[in-house]
Design an enzyme around this catalytic site. Structure first.
Site, short mmCIF file in Angstrom:
data_model
loop_
_atom_site.label_atom_id
_atom_site.label_comp_id
_atom_site.label_asym_id
_atom_site.label_seq_id
_atom_site.Cartn_x
_atom_site.Cartn_y
_atom_site.Cartn_z
N LYS A 76 0.66 -1.34 -0.39
CA LYS A 76 -0.09 -0.25 0.10
C LYS A 76 1.03 1.89 0.22
O LYS A 76 1.97 1.37 0.92
CB LYS A 76 -0.63 0.42 1.59
CG LYS A 76 -1.92 1.25 1.11
CD LYS A 76 -2.79 1.28 2.49
CE LYS A 76 -3.92 1.99 2.66
NZ LYS A 76 -4.72 1.85 4.66
N SER A 151 -10.13 1.15 2.55
CA SER A 151 -8.75 2.24 2.06
C SER A 151 -7.70 1.61 0.70
O SER A 151 -7.04 2.48 -0.05
CB SER A 151 -8.19 3.36 2.65
OG SER A 151 -7.68 2.52 3.41
N SER A 175 -9.92 -0.95 6.76
CA SER A 175 -9.48 -0.27 5.63
C SER A 175 -8.65 -2.20 4.84
O SER A 175 -8.24 -1.70 4.11
CB SER A 175 -8.67 0.78 5.62
OG SER A 175 -9.28 1.61 5.45
N1 GLN Z 1 -13.73 3.56 5.94
C1 GLN Z 1 -13.38 3.92 6.92
C2 GLN Z 1 -13.19 5.66 6.86
O1 GLN Z 1 -13.23 6.42 5.76
C3 GLN Z 1 -11.80 3.85 7.60
C4 GLN Z 1 -10.36 3.39 7.15
C5 GLN Z 1 -8.71 3.35 7.00
O2 GLN Z 1 -9.70 2.41 8.23
N2 GLN Z 1 -8.16 3.41 7.20
O3 GLN Z 1 -12.41 6.13 7.68
#
Ligand code: GLN
Length: 486
Positions: A76, A151, A175
């Site tokens: 990532k 994400s 995420s």
């Molecule tokens: N979807 C969640 C957010 O937008 C989690 C994102 C994440 O875990 N980085 O905050």
């Protein structure tokens, strides 16, 4: 040999160790698959040349006493990689080349792996669909025209499409687990502090945690073993002995108690998810576990609590992007203040700005007690619920997400419905405990669905064992028509 890129990481490692294949052969096959990434858009930076060179060097002087000998890995683009552009999916960091390596990637390279590419993600890891990236959205290889989740959407997509044998993501509110669930792959969010956060672009520091994303549970155990460990550069790193998760992996889970929290049955949840959950219970029972009904009464407050705590920390963490020391700088404006303003309004995308606004609001004087302090108190109650439950059970079984992968664009302009997708994953981050998502079935459209197992602090081995037992019985088969190659 049948297509190596479809094999599990564990199988590839074993073939390399037995000298049946060379690192160069494996690496070239993944490089070839990456040529087909155009329609998926899972990569931001391609490191093919670096990987090919590393593979050649490995084969010249191979060392087989490491966990990941000669394995190419795309990661990532939130992990800083020395000398390789690290963007966090943002225009703000489009020109950022770190002169240091994150501890997690360094741990992987120390185990014999090397960098294959940097993977797309939501901007600063804020999102659930990989549609907020400055580098464009990512497509789900498993279900055409749907999002891969977010994400860590690029990570999930690249893994499911066989562009990398394994990958790593970060999980602040889901995420790793949500994209794993959307793409029929395995994703683990470890206990807060088990994997170092040093050198990872920060989103919400009290919630961020790195973890493995893999094709199988066995691979997940192997990767966690390579990643985890104390790091004095991260003040929240847990100082404990390294564990041999892969060696100790067993599907014998007789006598373990599995909790089913009634609060995770939400209104409007598709029937298929209920069915999936029921099947999960049945399978664990057949494996000798005992199923127990439990209650996590404060679950309903988890999402609002998360969407106060995470933006508050984000607004503080992202204050550093001012166009002065590194990253994007706007050339508009006639004085310093205007330079700051223009840099931040041009450099950040809408979702990031939304979070900064919410975060700044809940931290501002007069609102701090009403929002931020209140959220911290509720966070403790959520953690207490889990602690109480773990007096009765060894692990908790829930669906990973309230739906399967949704269509590109479907939720993009409706932040609340996007945030609702995190409903089953965020409580775990607030409590700092580990959870794993494994592929467990499909919905009516044949899109993958995941089941989540939640464990107590530092109980990753038990979680992996339960997931291993479930995986064997579920026998999920990935069904790819490889539409992106056409
Ligand atoms: N979807 C969640 C957010 O937008 C989690 C994102 C994440 O875990 N980085 O905050």
């Amino acid at each position: 040999m049948a297509d190596l890129t479809k094999k599990s990481l564990t199988e590839i490692v074993s073939l390399i160790k037995k000298k049946e294949i060379k690192s160069e052969e494996v690496t070239n096959l993944f490089i070839k698959n990456i040529e087909n990434d155009k329609k998926l858009n899972s990569l931001i930076t391609n490191c093919n040349e670096h990987a090919a060179k590393k593979a050649k060097n490995f084969d010249k002087n191979p060392k087989f006493d490491t966990l990941l000998p000669g394995i190419p890995i795309a990661v990532k683009d939130l992990f800083c990689t020395k000398g390789v552009k690290t963007t966090a999916g943002s225009k703000m960091l489009d020109n950022f080349i770190p002169n240091y390596e994150s501890t997690i990637t360094k741990n992987l390279w120390n185990e014999g792996a090397f960098l294959l590419g940097k993977l797309n993600c939501d901007e600063y890891a804020m999102g659930s669909s990989n549609e907020t990236s400055f580098f464009g959205n990512v497509m789900n290889p498993v279900a055409e025209n749907t999002v891969p989740g977010g994400s860590s959407g690029g990570s999930a997509s690249a893994l499911a499409a066989d562009l990398t044998p394994t990958t790593i993501g970060t999980d602040t509110g889901g995420s790793i687990r949500q994209p794993a669930s959307f793409t029929g792959t395995v994703g683990l969010k470890p206990t807060y502090g088990l994997c170092s956060r040093w050198g990872i672009v920060a989103f919400a520091s009290s919630l961020d945690q790195a973890g493995p994303m893999t094709k199988t549970v066995e691979d997940c155990a192997l990767m966690l073993e390579a990643m985890a460990g104390f790091d004095e550069k991260d003040s929240t790193s847990i100082n404990k002995k390294k564990e041999n998760y892969s060696k100790n992996l067993t599907s014998n889970i007789k006598g373990l108690k599995i909790g089913i929290p009634k609060e995770y049955r939400v209104d409007g949840m598709p029937k298929e998810i209920d069915k999936l959950w029921e099947n999960g219970k049945k399978i664990l029972k057949e494996s000798g576990a005992e199923i127990i009904d439990i209650s996590l009464p404060n679950t309903k407050y988890a999402l609002p609590t998360y969407y106060i705590v995470a933006p508050a920390e984000a607004s503080s963490n992202l204050a550093r992007y001012d166009g002065v020391k590194y990253g994007f700088r706007s050339n508009k404006g006639t004085n310093l203040i205007e330079m700051y303003e223009n840099t931040r309004s041009e450099g950040f995308g809408d979702e990031v700005k939304r979070r900064i606004l919410i975060g700044t609001y809940v931290l501002s004087s007069g609102y701090y007690d009403a929002y931020y302090i209140k959220a911290q108190k509720v966070r403790q109650l959520i953690k207490d619920d889990f602690d109480d439950s773990f007096k009765k059970v060894d692990a908790i079984l829930t669906p990973s997400t309230p739906s399967a992968a949704f269509k590109i664009g479907e939720k993009k302009n409706d932040p609340i419905s996007m945030y609702l997708n995190d409903i089953f994953t965020v409580p775990v981050n607030l409590a700092g405990i580990p959870a794993i998502s494994i592929p467990a079935g499909t919905d009516n459209n044949n899109y993958p669905l995941g089941l989540q197992l939640i464990g107590k602090t530092l109980d990753e081995q038990k979680l992996l064992n339960i997931a291993f037992a479930a995986e064997k019985k579920i026998n999920f088969k990935q069904n790819l028509n490889r539409w992106w190659e056409k």
